[in-house]
Design an enzyme around this catalytic site. Structure first.
Site, mmCIF file in Angstrom:
data_model
loop_
_atom_site.group_PDB
_atom_site.id
_atom_site.type_symbol
_atom_site.label_atom_id
_atom_site.label_comp_id
_atom_site.label_asym_id
_atom_site.label_seq_id
_atom_site.Cartn_x
_atom_site.Cartn_y
_atom_site.Cartn_z
ATOM 1 N N ASP A 25 -14.410 -27.926 128.247
ATOM 2 C CA ASP A 25 -14.131 -28.947 127.249
ATOM 3 C C ASP A 25 -14.316 -30.306 127.919
ATOM 4 O O ASP A 25 -13.754 -30.546 128.989
ATOM 5 C CB ASP A 25 -12.695 -28.793 126.743
ATOM 6 N N ASP A 52 -15.297 -33.091 123.042
ATOM 7 C CA ASP A 52 -14.168 -33.487 122.209
ATOM 8 C C ASP A 52 -14.462 -34.801 121.467
ATOM 9 O O ASP A 52 -14.899 -35.773 122.087
ATOM 10 C CB ASP A 52 -12.960 -33.675 123.144
ATOM 11 N N GLU A 96 -17.880 -32.125 118.862
ATOM 12 C CA GLU A 96 -16.911 -32.102 117.761
ATOM 13 C C GLU A 96 -17.090 -33.395 116.969
ATOM 14 O O GLU A 96 -16.831 -34.479 117.470
ATOM 15 C CB GLU A 96 -15.487 -32.008 118.320
ATOM 16 N N HIS A 147 -8.340 -24.296 117.653
ATOM 17 C CA HIS A 147 -6.962 -24.619 118.054
ATOM 18 C C HIS A 147 -6.351 -25.755 117.251
ATOM 19 O O HIS A 147 -5.183 -26.078 117.456
ATOM 20 C CB HIS A 147 -6.959 -24.977 119.548
ATOM 21 N N ASP A 148 -7.126 -26.393 116.388
ATOM 22 C CA ASP A 148 -6.606 -27.490 115.560
ATOM 23 C C ASP A 148 -6.418 -27.075 114.105
ATOM 24 O O ASP A 148 -5.977 -27.885 113.292
ATOM 25 C CB ASP A 148 -7.588 -28.679 115.572
HETATM 26 C C1 GLC Z 1 -9.848 -33.024 119.349
HETATM 27 C C2 GLC Z 1 -9.170 -31.804 119.907
HETATM 28 C C3 GLC Z 1 -7.705 -31.928 119.645
HETATM 29 C C4 GLC Z 1 -7.196 -33.161 120.357
HETATM 30 C C5 GLC Z 1 -7.986 -34.398 119.976
HETATM 31 C C6 GLC Z 1 -7.757 -35.507 120.952
HETATM 32 O O1 GLC Z 1 -9.772 -33.116 117.976
HETATM 33 O O2 GLC Z 1 -9.739 -30.655 119.391
HETATM 34 O O3 GLC Z 1 -6.978 -30.787 120.007
HETATM 35 O O4 GLC Z 1 -5.845 -33.383 120.053
HETATM 36 O O5 GLC Z 1 -9.368 -34.177 119.963
HETATM 37 O O6 GLC Z 1 -8.316 -35.159 122.192
#
Ligand code: GLC
Length: 550
Positions: A104, A206, A248, A321-322
């Site tokens: 990540d 991320d 993402e 995970h979100d």
């Molecule tokens: C992304 C991650 C999440 C995190 C956020 C800030 O959305 O998937 O889990 O809290 O970024 O890093």
């Protein structure tokens, strides 16, 4: 076994990716927190499932305000997860099984305990000051503008030492990096190369569409120089290495998806888009969920399939995970648990793109079932709870939203056995184990051909033997049907037809003439079917795929 990613630049089109959230995967040392040795101990399970890549949520040194998405040292591992030697061992042991490790990459922000930030905040003249985003207070002494943090409250925090505000789009302990600074960008590139040279198979990036932000104009996603930064990153780190990259990008449209992943763009392999998720968020975002409707869901996915039909590439995912657990969100996690979990897998894995499995999804894990705020651990849920309660909101309403969409739903420990703590730890787990582990666990499904796990194993294997699943084009049918999800994939004289009854009611499916085929049943979660023809009566949550020559 050779590294899958050595020879073919597009190797990730054939692969299935498995996401590990290390904190909740498997704990070997009994401290109640999952760790890297725990992952190594389950590599045979993952190899047996057939996956080719592990995306590892962050394991770097971190104060864990956001469970590792707040990094204090990009070149070290958090002690609760292990050591650099452990990660090297994980990379090597995974490689022996033909599995690549994707790390990540969290570079929109660091932790406020990162040495860069500690230096930056020490004085206005520090050489690292400009690695972050600092602004003077507004004339009234308040924050420079009205930007809000995704985790609640203002996105600016006043730092006492110098009297300026710094930007944090997430928690206050996650200061945003200033990508406009070329020295900072070069530091990030060097760090990426350091990891790539260690033998990893790529990066999940991320919130990467935030790095081009222009906070003064309140532009966050898709800022003016976003693609310049990503192309520069590609040039400096990824070029010439056959790695998987997935960004993402919460706000990406299909057109932007093509910019990120187009063949000649030299940016990313693919992105995670979220339209099929956010379509069911209400006015107040995810805390105010809207009812699911299949037509909207199909339209979101079909638009991306269409836009990336001949160039670019899709990622295929229903959970991470979100997000809440897929079977709880889109399926029926009680009456038709097995049927709906396998239907969702069938549809997701057979579209065009690279499928992602979030840990525990392959055994049909469900939402956490938390009913009290004290059960939650997530900084986002707790931050917004505090904000909403201070504003006088109804706690029961917030808890309903959290039970539906809160991130901890996906963060309860993986259910390995029916035994104490689901076999996750011998200690006290950092977050509650779902009580349903006595029924839903990996041990009960290994060796059971009718299990959710067996269904995932089969889908993952089919991808390796049937090129039409990887390379076939995608054509949706019955787009306005609120109950049926139907599509065809075609490649050089083969047609794959996928039919799914997305509901707890029986369905009548009138086969469109283009889909009339007789051949082989590739997969089914009900009775095997080797033809698609006439009026077919489908059972609740029935899904199947038929392959034929055309
Ligand atoms: C992304 C991650 C999440 C995190 C956020 C800030 O959305 O998937 O889990 O809290 O970024 O890093």
């Amino acid at each position: 076994m050779p590294r899958p990613y050595r020879d073919d630049p597009d190797w990730w089109k054939d692969a299935t990716v498995y996401q590990i959230y290390p904190r909740s995967f498997r704990d070997c040392d009994g401290d109640g927190v999952g760790d890297i040795p725990g992952i190594v101990s389950k590599l045979d399970y993952l190899a047996d499932l057939g996956i080719g890549v592990i995306w590892l949520s962050p394991v770097y040194a971190s104060p864990m305000e956001d469970n590792g998405y707040d990094i204090s040292d990009y070149r070290d591992i958090a002690p609760e997860f292990g050591t650099l030697a452990d990660i090297d061992r994980l990379i090597a042991e995974a490689e022996k099984r033909g599995i690549g490790i994707v790390m990540d990459l969290v570079v929109n922000h660091t932790s406020d305990r990162h040495a860069w930030f500690e230096a930056a905040r020490s004085s206005r003249d520090d050489p690292k000051r400009d690695y972050y985003v600092w602004r003077d207070p507004a004339p009234d002494g308040g924050p420079p503008n009205g930007l809000r943090s995704y985790f609640g409250g203002p996105a600016w925090k006043r730092d006492e030492v110098t009297g300026q505000y710094y930007l944090h789009l997430f928690a206050a302990g996650q200061p945003d990096l200033n990508w406009q600074n070329p020295v900072l960008r070069a530091e990030i590139h060097a760090m990426m190369n350091w990891w790539l040279d260690r033998g990893i198979a790529g990066f999940r990036m991320d919130v990467i569409d935030l790095i081009g932000k222009d906070p003064d104009r309140e532009i966050l996603n898709n800022g003016p120089r976003l693609h310049d930064y990503i192309r520069e990153m590609h040039r400096e780190t990824l070029a010439g290495r056959n790695v998987l990259t997935v960004g993402e990008t919460w706000e990406a449209t299909p057109e932007m998806g093509l910019l990120f992943s187009g063949r000649d763009r030299h940016e990313l392999s693919m992105v995670f888009q979220f339209r099929h998720v956010t379509s069911f968020w209400g006015e107040a975002g995810k805390w105010d969920p809207k009812p699911f409707d299949l037509v909207t869901f199909k339209r979101a996915l079909d638009d991306w399939q269409r836009a990336l039909a001949s160039d670019g590439w899709n990622s295929l995912f229903l959970s991470n995970h979100d997000l809440p657990r897929a079977v709880s969100k889109y399926g029926d996690d009680t009456r038709y648990w097995r049927e709906s979990a396998t239907l969702l897998a069938t549809v997701n894995h057979l579209m065009r793109g690279t499928p992602y499995v979030y840990q525990g999804e392959e055994i049909g894990m469900t939402n956490a079932g938390f009913t009290e705020i004290g059960q939650y651990r997530d900084v986002e849920t707790l931050g917004l709870y505090a904000e909403r309660m201070a504003a006088g909101d109804d706690p029961a309403g917030f808890l309903r939203g959290a039970a539906a969409n809160g991130r901890d739903n996906a963060r309860t420990p993986v259910q390995w056995t029916a035994g104490p703590n689901a076999g996750f730890t011998t200690g006290t787990p950092w977050i509650g184990v779902n009580a349903n582990h006595v029924a839903i666990n990996a041990e009960a499904q290994i060796g059971d051909d009718a299990s959710v796990l067996a269904h995932y194993r089969k889908l993952i294997a089919l991808r390796k033997t049937h090129p039409v699943i990887v390379d076939g084009d995608y054509r949706p049918f019955l787009e306005d049907d609120p109950q049926l999800f139907v599509f065809a994939r075609n490649l050089a004289g083969t047609q794959l037809v996928v039919v799914a009854n997305f509901s707890g009611e029986p369905a009548a499916f009138e086969t469109p003439s283009e889909l009339e085929i007789a051949g082989e049943c590739l997969i089914s979660n009900h009775v095997p079917r080797d033809a698609v023809s006439g009026t077919m009566r489908l059972a609740p949550w029935e899904a199947f795929a038929v392959l034929a020559s055309t």
